[in-house]
Design a protein around this motif. Structure first.
Motif, mmCIF file in Angstrom:
data_model
loop_
_atom_site.group_PDB
_atom_site.id
_atom_site.type_symbol
_atom_site.label_atom_id
_atom_site.label_comp_id
_atom_site.label_asym_id
_atom_site.label_seq_id
_atom_site.Cartn_x
_atom_site.Cartn_y
_atom_site.Cartn_z
ATOM 1 N N UNK A 81 0.827 -1.217 0.000
ATOM 2 C CA UNK A 81 0.000 0.000 0.000
ATOM 3 C C UNK A 81 0.857 1.262 0.000
ATOM 4 N N UNK A 82 2.079 1.144 0.476
ATOM 5 C CA UNK A 82 2.983 2.305 0.479
ATOM 6 C C UNK A 82 3.478 2.673 -0.918
ATOM 7 N N UNK A 83 3.227 1.796 -1.896
ATOM 8 C CA UNK A 83 3.651 2.085 -3.268
ATOM 9 C C UNK A 83 2.658 2.986 -4.004
ATOM 10 N N UNK A 84 1.527 3.251 -3.394
ATOM 11 C CA UNK A 84 0.507 4.090 -4.027
ATOM 12 C C UNK A 84 1.084 5.448 -4.409
ATOM 13 N N UNK A 85 0.726 5.907 -5.594
ATOM 14 C CA UNK A 85 1.188 7.215 -6.046
ATOM 15 C C UNK A 85 1.266 7.257 -7.549
ATOM 16 N N UNK A 86 1.838 8.324 -8.056
ATOM 17 C CA UNK A 86 2.045 8.469 -9.501
ATOM 18 C C UNK A 86 3.531 8.417 -9.782
ATOM 19 N N UNK A 87 3.889 7.604 -10.760
ATOM 20 C CA UNK A 87 5.289 7.432 -11.131
ATOM 21 C C UNK A 87 5.533 8.140 -12.459
ATOM 22 N N UNK A 88 6.543 8.999 -12.457
ATOM 23 C CA UNK A 88 6.886 9.772 -13.649
ATOM 24 C C UNK A 88 8.287 9.421 -14.127
ATOM 25 N N UNK A 89 8.439 9.379 -15.435
ATOM 26 C CA UNK A 89 9.782 9.373 -15.994
ATOM 27 C C UNK A 89 10.059 10.786 -16.512
ATOM 28 N N UNK A 90 11.323 11.125 -16.601
ATOM 29 C CA UNK A 90 11.718 12.447 -17.106
ATOM 30 C C UNK A 90 13.024 12.303 -17.873
ATOM 31 N N UNK A 91 13.134 13.055 -18.958
ATOM 32 C CA UNK A 91 14.368 13.011 -19.724
ATOM 33 C C UNK A 91 14.851 14.432 -19.995
ATOM 34 N N UNK A 92 16.146 14.557 -20.167
ATOM 35 C CA UNK A 92 16.736 15.875 -20.390
ATOM 36 C C UNK A 92 17.477 15.950 -21.720
ATOM 37 N N UNK A 93 17.846 14.816 -22.269
ATOM 38 C CA UNK A 93 18.594 14.778 -23.526
ATOM 39 C C UNK A 93 19.810 15.689 -23.502
#
Lengths: 110, 112
Positions: A81-93
Motif C-alpha cells: 500500500x505504500x507504493x501508491x502514487x504516480x510514477x513519472x519518468x523524465x528526460x533531459x537529452x
C-alpha cells in the motif's frame, strides 16, 4: 519536439501483485530519471539511468533502460500500500530542460 | 525537502489580478524550474533558469513571467490571471545538468 509517452495511465493492482510502467520516446535519450509522487505530495527523485541496457534495483523496485535508449521501465515486485502514487519518468537529452512523461497512477488494493 | 520552500501553499484570486508565487532554495543550486501540474498533463515546464539573471521558456510560458536576481529565489508571476491558469504549481531546483530535481511542496492556485 521532445515527447515522452508513458503507459499505462492508470493501474489498479491487488496488494502483492507486480506492477510495471513503461516510458517510450521516439528519439534516443541521453538519460532517464524516475520520480514518485504520493497523493497530495510533490515528486521525489527515485533514480537515474544513463547507460544502454542499464538495470538498477532499489529493494522491490527494478529500473531498466532499453538497449537503444529509447525506452525505460519501472517494475515493482509484490506491491504494498505504500507504493501508491504516480510514477513519472523524465528526460533531459543532455540539456537542463527536463521533459516529464504524463505519469502512471498506481492504486494498490489491500 | 526542507531546502526548497514555496509560498503561499494555497491561493485563491480573481481573473485579471496579478499573482506572484515565491520559491526559495537554500542549497545554492544553479538550476531552478517552474512546473504546472494538471490532470491528464503530468508536469509541464513553464520556465527554467540556469543561474542568476539567466532564464528561458519551457513548454507553456504564455501568461507567465519569471525573474532570478539572486541564486536562491525564483519567483513566478501571473501578470493577468486567467481561469485556465488554475493549477498546482511546483518549483524545483537541481545542482547541475542532468542532476536530480528537488521539488517544493507546491502552490495550489485557484482563479475564479
Amino acid at each position: 519536439g521532445q515527447q515522452v509517452m508513458q503507459i499505462p495511465q492508470y493501474q489498479h493492482v491487488q496488494e502483492g501483485e507486480d506492477f510495471t510502467t513503461y516510458c517510450n520516446s521516439s528519439t534516443t535519450l541521453s538519460n532517464i530519471q524516475w520520480y514518485k509522487q504520493r497523493p497530495g505530495g510533490h515528486p521525489v527523485f527515485l533514480i537515474q539511468l544513463v547507460k544502454s541496457g542499464e538495470v538498477k534495483k532499489q529493494k522491490r523496485l527494478t529500473f531498466q533502460f532499453g538497449e537503444a535508449k529509447k525506452n525505460s521501465s519501472l517494475h515493482i515486485t509484490a506491491t504494498q500500500t505504500t507504493d501508491v502514487g504516480t510514477y513519472f519518468c523524465a528526460e533531459t537529452s543532455g540539456t537542463y530542460k527536463y521533459i516529464f512523461g504524463t505519469g502512471t497512477r498506481l492504486k494498490v488494493l489491500a | 525537502d526542507a531546502g526548497i520552500t514555496q509560498s503561499p501553499r494555497y491561493k485563491i484570486t480573481e481573473t485579471g489580478r496579478q499573482v506572484t508565487l515565491m520559491c526559495h532554495q537554500t542549497w545554492s543550486h544553479s538550476y531552478m524550474f517552474w512546473y504546472r501540474q494538471d490532470l491528464g498533463h503530468g508536469l509541464r515546464l513553464i520556465y527554467y533558469s540556469a543561474a542568476a539573471d539567466i532564464t528561458d521558456k519551457g513548454e507553456v510560458p504564455d501568461g507567465y513571467v519569471v525573474s532570478r536576481s539572486k541564486t536562491e529565489n525564483f519567483p513566478l508571476t501571473l501578470e493577468s490571471a486567467t481561469r485556465s491558469q488554475t493549477s498546482v504549481y511546483f518549483c524545483a531546483s537541481a545542482k547541475g545538468v542532468n542532476q536530480p530535481q528537488h521539488f517544493g511542496d507546491g502552490t495550489r492556485l485557484s482563479i475564479l
